[in-house]
Structure formats: C-alpha cells, structure tokens
Design an enzyme around this catalytic site. Structure first.
Site, mmCIF file in Angstrom:
data_model
loop_
_atom_site.group_PDB
_atom_site.id
_atom_site.type_symbol
_atom_site.label_atom_id
_atom_site.label_comp_id
_atom_site.label_asym_id
_atom_site.label_seq_id
_atom_site.Cartn_x
_atom_site.Cartn_y
_atom_site.Cartn_z
ATOM 1 N N LYS A 198 0.873 -1.207 -0.045
ATOM 2 C CA LYS A 198 0.144 -0.171 0.022
ATOM 3 C C LYS A 198 0.948 1.286 0.071
ATOM 4 C CE LYS A 198 -4.115 1.488 -0.652
ATOM 5 N NZ LYS A 198 -4.626 1.062 -1.960
ATOM 6 N N SER A 400 -8.253 -0.107 -5.997
ATOM 7 C CA SER A 400 -8.727 0.146 -4.571
ATOM 8 C C SER A 400 -10.184 0.303 -4.426
ATOM 9 C CB SER A 400 -7.853 1.228 -3.852
ATOM 10 O OG SER A 400 -6.655 1.029 -3.694
#
Length: 606
Positions: A198, A400
């Site tokens: 991430k 995402s």
C-alpha cells in the site's frame, strides 16, 4: 467629517465602474441566453454528404462521461479543457461502418489530451470494425504523443508533418517524498495501513521508494510497455528490432538520420511526411472537394447529431450504463467524482425501474473512501438480489475502492492495460503538537474517558486511539479481502496472497482470477444481455439529471475562452488539485482504499 475632494472623485469613479461592470455582465448574460434559446429552437440537422470522409478531430480532453462545468469556474481555472466522451468517438465509427455515404475516416488527434493507451486501444477496435467494412482509415498528425501514436497505428495510412516528431518514452512511475520536510516542520503524520504494497503512505514515511513498491511498479510499467510494443508491432507489421532500436537507441538513430521525422519514416513508424495541404489533397482524390474548397467531409459530432435525428425512442428492455469515474467520496457531488449518495440513488432508481433489466457499471476510479465504496457496492448487490444482473466494465483504472465496488458483480471485464487490484487499506491522521511547540503553543485539558481528547490534532494521538485506528484499518482490509473472495469465488487466503495493496494490469488480473474476461464496454453490455436473457435491448445512460442551471451554464461554457486570465488561472488550477485531494480524504472512519500510483493526469503511470 469633510470628505477629501480627491477621495470623492475616486469614489464616484469606483461606483461608475461597478455599475458599468454589472451592466456589461448582465448584457452579456442576456445575449448568451438569447443565443442559447435560438440554438435550442432551431431545427438545423446536419446533412451527411454522399461519398464523404468522417473527420474525427476531437479538441479537448477524453473522458468516460462529460461533466457539467460552471463557466465562472472555467474563468478561474482557464486551463480546464473541453471534455470529449470516449463513447462519442467509438459510436461515430460504429454508425459510419454501415453508412454508404461515408467512404473513409480521417483521424486527427493533435488537439486531444488525456487519452491513455487503454482508451486508444478501445477506439482502435472501433477502427478495426470500420476497416472490416472495406473502408480506409487515414491518420495525420503534426506530431504524435505516445497514446496518440498507438491509435494512429491502427490506420491504413499514417502521415506526419515533415517538421513533426514522434517520441515513445515508455512508461514510468515517479513520486515525491516528504518525510524530511514533515520532520523539519514537526508535523506528525500517523499512518495506519494493511497491505505491504500500500504505497500511498510511503512518501510520508520514507525518503525513497521501498523495495516492495519498486517491485510492483516495475512489474506494472513493464507489462504496460509489453502491451504497447506488441500492439504497435502488430498494427504496423514492424520488425521488432526496428521498434526496439527506435525506443532504446534513438540518439544513435538520430545521429545517422538527422531529425525525428525522418527517423520515424526510416523505422517504418510513419508512412510519409506530408504537410496538411498535401494530406488534404491526398484525401480529396478519394472523396472530392466540397463547396468550401476542402475535401468532402463531416465532423464526427455533426455526424452523431445527424444520426440521432433519425432515431426513435425504442421500446426494448433497457440495459442501463452507469459511469463511475473519479475518486470515491461521501455525500452528493456533481459529475467528476463518485459520490456515494448520488451514485447510490442512481442505482436505486435502476432497481425500481421495471424497464431496466440489467446494469453495466463503467468503473474508472483510483478509489477513495472505503465507507463510500461499501455504500455503493451494497446498492449494487441489492440490485442483483432484485434479479437484475450487474456487469462491471473497467476503464483505464479500477483500483482500490474502484475494485471494491466491482468485487461482487456478476461479471468483471477489463482491458489488458487496465490498472486494477490495489486491494489494501490505509488511514492517515495528522497532528501538529510539535509544530505548535516551536512557536510556544501547548495544549492541556481534562476528560472523562481514556478516549476524551485522544484524537486532538493539536495535542497528539493517544496510544489507545492509535491502536483503535490500526485495528479498524486491519478490519477494513479483512472485510475487503472477504468481499473479493465471496464475489470472485476464491478462498480468502488466495485473495490475501494477491492483495496486500499491489496493483495489477487487467491481463494479469484475469490470470489471477480478479477479472473474469478481457473486453470493452460493448462486450460488457452483451454479457449483461445474456445474463438477463434478453434477445433485444437498448442501452441508456444512468446518470443524474442536471438542474436547469447546470444545463444552462454548461451550454454557455464556451465564452470563457475569450476571458481567461492565464497567470491567475494556473495558480488556481494547482489550488484546485490540492483541494480535490483533501476532499477525497474525508472518510468518517479515516479508512481509505485508494491507489496512489493510479492518480494524476493522463492515467496511472506517465
């Protein structure tokens, strides 16, 4: 008190200028309103000439869905370009394929910005359909950017200006890192994340790219470049060695050939070097000249207007197409973002409309608020429970939160170059106690529980609150993984192994099971029809109905070009970008499913 004579004169001049400005603006508004009313009431339908060329020369920026823009906003941000919908170009080519009045198509993308390789490939497939009807396609450019060239490579003949240039720099992903700056100004940025890839939070924690991010990003750009290279080589029937030499050893080629235009021809990337008049004459040999002295043609926008004039409303069942483009956030917003309340209401309308049999969601989003993403996904699942299939068609990026809203659809389609995945979650909470102390400001107080004042940006974040936010981030990530596992019929452990916030191309996502098929919007519509058992259907956009004010302002939007103040406008544009990012970071639980590498103009990598 007596007024100074000079001040009285200046005051009268100021009042006079104010009245003059008000009168001028009101007069201009009335004039434009009259022009708009005249345009609306007129019934001037364009005529498609026989034996003509379809001229596709869009001027503006390519988008999935046009937004309604306030001309005042355009005045303050004068660099904001006109929007061209991707479907307008593909629809014009499809309609012209069987139109005997259209003999050939001319592609000129010199003034089109924002096109990605994925969008170029979508238009390219429409070009191939046009060519399948034994119709020629000619592409011309003063110069070519990378995506523009990919689209031009589909043409039967590709011309460039003798002073033009063709640069193919490939793909890259670069970031700025702010850790040292934050340390110097003593701002504490508390980061919570789940997923080792991430990357969004890295610039605030590091001074360079982590090995995990470097691995993922290098893999991504390599796959995108492999697609681009193979498509160019296939379209132009090139020797792969020539393409490799042009892209890897261009200085050497220029040293032998002298200029970029000649090098492009010698490497078979361009057919001929012609100026605009020569290209026009070349086209006119096939379609002749019109009354204006130019080759006989019709622009794609006028062609769409001409074709629309002959269409009826239709009575077939509807496959609604919902465009979800932009960052995902809470609340109600105009087009340009995916606002949870606005989009949820549209999905609810489709569920309650007995004429709608299925919904195709065109997702083009880097993500945003995890809470907002789940609100939208839940509405889509209610639509499915009502017996209406949901098919997702991924655009340039669906990562995402963009993947979150897609996860439980009946079917997911992506382009080979779609950037997707990035299944990870992070949270951000800044505190300023250190910065305040440097100027002599401190914070103190009382509370009733350990959490009273535990998340005060001016006194810091308590250990308890930090633990709560981290646990919440991990729970949201687990929720994300389980949603994907349920939607794609995979084990949670298998999803976790390919999640961790890592991004994938559409081609890799299909191999990993995150995407069902590779294909475009038309393929998604066909699958939706199959799932709904429809033999005939019509598509209709599912979008918020603009208010009369929005429609009027949008129609008047062209006036700003004469009034732009370029210096101030560019500064305003930068501020708008910063404001847009702050608006994304408004999740009530401080949890974000957002792909940082997917942000930015022109696509995920540049």
């Amino acid at each position: 008190m007596a007024t100074e004579p000079g001040n009285g004169v200046l005051a009268r001049i100021g009042r006079g200028l104010t009245r003059l400005r008000t009168f001028t603006l009101n007069a201009l508004f009335v004039l434009l309103l009259l022009v708009l009313i005249t345009a609306v009431l007129s019934d001037d339908v364009p005529v498609v000439p026989d034996d003509s060329a379809l001229l596709i020369n869009p001027r503006g920026v390519l988008v999935e869905q046009r937004s309604y823009a306030d001309p005042l906003g355009r005045l303050l941000a004068p660099d904001e370009p006109r929007e061209i919908e991707l479907s307008e170009i593909t629809e014009a080519l499809k309609l012209a394929t069987d139109d005997t009045r259209i003999r050939l198509a001319v592609l000129d993308f010199d003034e089109l910005g924002g096109m990605t390789a994925g969008q170029a490939a979508v238009i390219g497939e429409a070009v191939r359909g046009f060519q399948a009807a034994d119709k020629e396609v000619i592409a011309y450019g003063a110069s070519f950017g990378q995506s523009q060239y990919l689209l031009a490579s589909y043409a039967d003949a590709l011309y460039m200006h003798p002073m033009g240039q063709l640069l193919l720099p490939g793909y890259g992903a670069n970031r700025l890192y702010f850790k040292e700056l934050l340390d110097k100004i003593q701002i504490n940025l508390h980061i919570f994340r789940a997923g080792k890839y991430k990357e969004f939070v890295e610039p605030y924690l590091r001074t360079d790219m982590s090995e995990e991010a470097r691995e993922a990003n290098q893999s991504l750009v390599d796959e995108l470049w492999d697609f681009y290279r193979s498509r160019i080589v296939q379209n132009r029937e090139l020797d792969p060695g020539l393409f490799r030499r042009y892209t890897q050893n261009l200085p050497e080629a220029l040293g032998e050939m002298g200029d970029l235009a000649t090098a492009a021809v010698e490497h078979s990337l361009v057919d001929e070097l012609l100026n605009l008049d020569e290209v026009r004459a070349r086209i006119a040999t096939q379609v002749g000249y019109g009354e204006d002295g130019e080759f006989r043609r019709i622009g794609f926008e006028n062609y769409l207007r001409a074709q629309a004039a002959g269409k009826g409303s239709g009575s077939d069942p509807i496959i609604a197409v919902l465009t979800a483009e932009g960052p995902i956030m809470m609340g109600r917003q105009s087009q340009g973002v995916i606002a949870a309340d606005t989009v949820s209401n549209l999905i609810r309308q489709a569920r309650q409309d007995e004429n709608v049999e299925a919904v195709v969601v065109r997702v083009s989003s880097p993500g945003g608020s995890a809470f907002a993403s789940e609100m939208i996904r839940q509405e889509l699942e209610l639509l499915q429970l009502a017996g209406k299939p949901v098919v997702v068609s991924m655009g340039n990026v669906a990562a995402s939160g963009g993947y979150w809203i897609s996860a439980t659809a009946d079917r997911i389609l992506a382009n080979p170059t779609t950037v997707t995945g990035s299944i990870g979650v992070f949270g951000v909470f800044p505190t300023f106690e250190g910065a305040l102390e440097t100027v002599g400001v401190t914070s103190d107080g009382v509370g009733t529980t350990p959490l009273s004042g535990a998340a005060d940006p001016f006194s810091g974040l308590s250990d308890d609150m930090a633990a709560i936010l981290q646990l919440n981030t991990e729970h949201t990530y687990s929720q994300f993984v389980n949603l994907v596992a349920r939607g794609r019929n995979m084990a949670p452990e298998a999803v976790d192994a390919i999640a961790q916030g890592r991004v994938w191309t559409g081609a890799r996502a299909k191999a990993l099971g995150l995407v069902d098929d590779l294909g475009g919007l038309d393929d998604a519509v066909a699958i939706a029809a199959e799932l709904a058992d429809l033999e005939s259907w019509r598509t209709e956009p599912l979008r918020a109905v603009p208010s009369p004010r929005e429609m009027l302002l949008s129609s008047l939007g062209g006036i700003e070009s004469e009034l732009k103040a370029s210096g101030f406008g560019r500064v305003w544009s930068v501020l708008n970008e910063a404001e847009a990012m702050l608006k994304i970071l408004t999740d009530p639980q401080h949890g974000y499913a957002l792909c940082e590498v997917c942000l930015g103009p022109g696509g995920p990598v540049r």
